[in-house]
Write a protein that holds these residues in place. Structure first.
Motif, PDB file in Angstrom:
ATOM      1  N   LYS A  26       0.852  -1.184   0.000  1.00  0.00           N
ATOM      2  CA  LYS A  26       0.000   0.000   0.000  1.00  0.00           C
ATOM      3  C   LYS A  26       0.888   1.234   0.000  1.00  0.00           C
ATOM      4  O   LYS A  26       1.876   1.291   0.708  1.00  0.00           O
ATOM      5  N   LEU A  27       0.527   2.194  -0.801  1.00  0.00           N
ATOM      6  CA  LEU A  27       1.150   3.502  -0.776  1.00  0.00           C
ATOM      7  C   LEU A  27       0.071   4.453  -0.291  1.00  0.00           C
ATOM      8  O   LEU A  27      -0.889   4.720  -1.011  1.00  0.00           O
ATOM      9  N   GLY A  28       0.210   4.887   0.955  1.00  0.00           N
ATOM     10  CA  GLY A  28      -0.877   5.644   1.582  1.00  0.00           C
ATOM     11  C   GLY A  28      -2.032   4.698   1.797  1.00  0.00           C
ATOM     12  O   GLY A  28      -1.882   3.628   2.379  1.00  0.00           O
ATOM     13  N   GLU A  29      -3.184   5.032   1.281  1.00  0.00           N
ATOM     14  CA  GLU A  29      -4.371   4.179   1.409  1.00  0.00           C
ATOM     15  C   GLU A  29      -4.610   3.327   0.168  1.00  0.00           C
ATOM     16  O   GLU A  29      -5.568   2.572   0.110  1.00  0.00           O
ATOM     17  N   TYR A  30      -3.741   3.455  -0.845  1.00  0.00           N
ATOM     18  CA  TYR A  30      -3.997   2.821  -2.127  1.00  0.00           C
ATOM     19  C   TYR A  30      -3.177   1.548  -2.322  1.00  0.00           C
ATOM     20  O   TYR A  30      -1.967   1.552  -2.140  1.00  0.00           O
ATOM     21  N   PRO A  31      -3.851   0.444  -2.726  1.00  0.00           N
ATOM     22  CA  PRO A  31      -3.112  -0.791  -2.992  1.00  0.00           C
ATOM     23  C   PRO A  31      -2.306  -0.682  -4.289  1.00  0.00           C
ATOM     24  O   PRO A  31      -2.761  -0.088  -5.261  1.00  0.00           O
ATOM     25  N   VAL A  32      -1.114  -1.242  -4.276  1.00  0.00           N
ATOM     26  CA  VAL A  32      -0.261  -1.282  -5.458  1.00  0.00           C
ATOM     27  C   VAL A  32       0.095  -2.746  -5.679  1.00  0.00           C
ATOM     28  O   VAL A  32       0.717  -3.367  -4.829  1.00  0.00           O
ATOM     29  N   ARG A  33      -0.314  -3.281  -6.813  1.00  0.00           N
ATOM     30  CA  ARG A  33      -0.082  -4.691  -7.101  1.00  0.00           C
ATOM     31  C   ARG A  33       1.051  -4.854  -8.110  1.00  0.00           C
ATOM     32  O   ARG A  33       0.866  -5.343  -9.207  1.00  0.00           O
ATOM     33  N   LEU A  34       2.209  -4.427  -7.711  1.00  0.00           N
ATOM     34  CA  LEU A  34       3.411  -4.577  -8.516  1.00  0.00           C
ATOM     35  C   LEU A  34       4.503  -5.133  -7.613  1.00  0.00           C
ATOM     36  O   LEU A  34       4.562  -4.783  -6.435  1.00  0.00           O
ATOM     37  N   PRO A  35       5.361  -5.981  -8.142  1.00  0.00           N
ATOM     38  CA  PRO A  35       6.466  -6.452  -7.311  1.00  0.00           C
ATOM     39  C   PRO A  35       7.368  -5.277  -6.933  1.00  0.00           C
ATOM     40  O   PRO A  35       7.714  -4.455  -7.784  1.00  0.00           O
ATOM     41  N   MET A  36       7.688  -5.172  -5.670  1.00  0.00           N
ATOM     42  CA  MET A  36       8.598  -4.125  -5.199  1.00  0.00           C
ATOM     43  C   MET A  36       9.309  -4.617  -3.958  1.00  0.00           C
ATOM     44  O   MET A  36       8.950  -5.640  -3.382  1.00  0.00           O
ATOM     45  N   LEU A  37      10.341  -3.906  -3.581  1.00  0.00           N
ATOM     46  CA  LEU A  37      11.070  -4.258  -2.369  1.00  0.00           C
ATOM     47  C   LEU A  37      10.159  -4.098  -1.163  1.00  0.00           C
ATOM     48  O   LEU A  37       9.344  -3.182  -1.104  1.00  0.00           O
ATOM     49  N   ALA A  38      10.316  -4.987  -0.193  1.00  0.00           N
ATOM     50  CA  ALA A  38       9.494  -4.967   1.019  1.00  0.00           C
ATOM     51  C   ALA A  38      10.103  -3.990   2.031  1.00  0.00           C
ATOM     52  O   ALA A  38      10.589  -4.379   3.081  1.00  0.00           O
ATOM     53  N   VAL A  39      10.074  -2.714   1.693  1.00  0.00           N
ATOM     54  CA  VAL A  39      10.602  -1.671   2.565  1.00  0.00           C
ATOM     55  C   VAL A  39       9.520  -1.257   3.545  1.00  0.00           C
ATOM     56  O   VAL A  39       8.399  -0.962   3.145  1.00  0.00           O
ATOM     57  N   GLU A  40       9.851  -1.269   4.812  1.00  0.00           N
ATOM     58  CA  GLU A  40       8.925  -0.814   5.854  1.00  0.00           C
ATOM     59  C   GLU A  40       9.415   0.528   6.365  1.00  0.00           C
ATOM     60  O   GLU A  40      10.592   0.684   6.691  1.00  0.00           O
ATOM     61  N   SER A  41       8.519   1.500   6.412  1.00  0.00           N
ATOM     62  CA  SER A  41       8.859   2.830   6.915  1.00  0.00           C
ATOM     63  C   SER A  41       8.356   2.983   8.335  1.00  0.00           C
ATOM     64  O   SER A  41       7.201   2.683   8.625  1.00  0.00           O
ATOM     65  N   ILE A  42       9.228   3.452   9.202  1.00  0.00           N
ATOM     66  CA  ILE A  42       8.910   3.628  10.613  1.00  0.00           C
ATOM     67  C   ILE A  42       9.046   5.106  10.938  1.00  0.00           C
ATOM     68  O   ILE A  42      10.053   5.724  10.617  1.00  0.00           O
TER      69      ILE A  42
END
Length: 107
Positions: free
Chosen positions: A52-68
């Protein structure tokens, strides 16, 4: 382009882990407003197929970066006989005042 800044840091961490022969590593990118982390195993960053980017789902392969963390970027510093906590991020835009942090946490 989404999350491209943290992705560059993860790529560098994965390259360094491979070069040093480190099997498991944690890419750690600390900025003025967030800290981004991603696991690296055997020199390969963890990926996710749906994020999810903000409230929107993104269905593309991407790095599993978690922001804290989030916008206020508080810092700890010594005051006159006490520890002070408050926003003091260098160059944060829009900055702590725009997020309301400064008004709700007077120094």
């Amino acid at each position: 382009m989404a999350m491209s800044g943290p992705a560059a840091g993860v790529a560098a961490a994965a390259h360094t882990a491979r070069a040093l022969g480190i099997g498991r590593a944690l890419a750690f990118d600390m900025g003025g407003t967030t800290t981004d982390v991603c696991l690296v195993a055997d020199g390969v960053p963890e990926t996710a197929g749906q994020r999810k980017l903000g409230e929107y789902p993104v269905r593309l392969p991407m790095l599993a970066v978690e922001s804290i963390g989030a916008a206020a970027a508080p810092s700890r510093r010594r005051g006159h006989r006490r520890l002070k906590v408050g926003p003091r991020s260098a160059g944060a835009a829009p900055g702590p005042r725009a997020t309301g942090w400064a008004a709700s946490n007077p120094r």
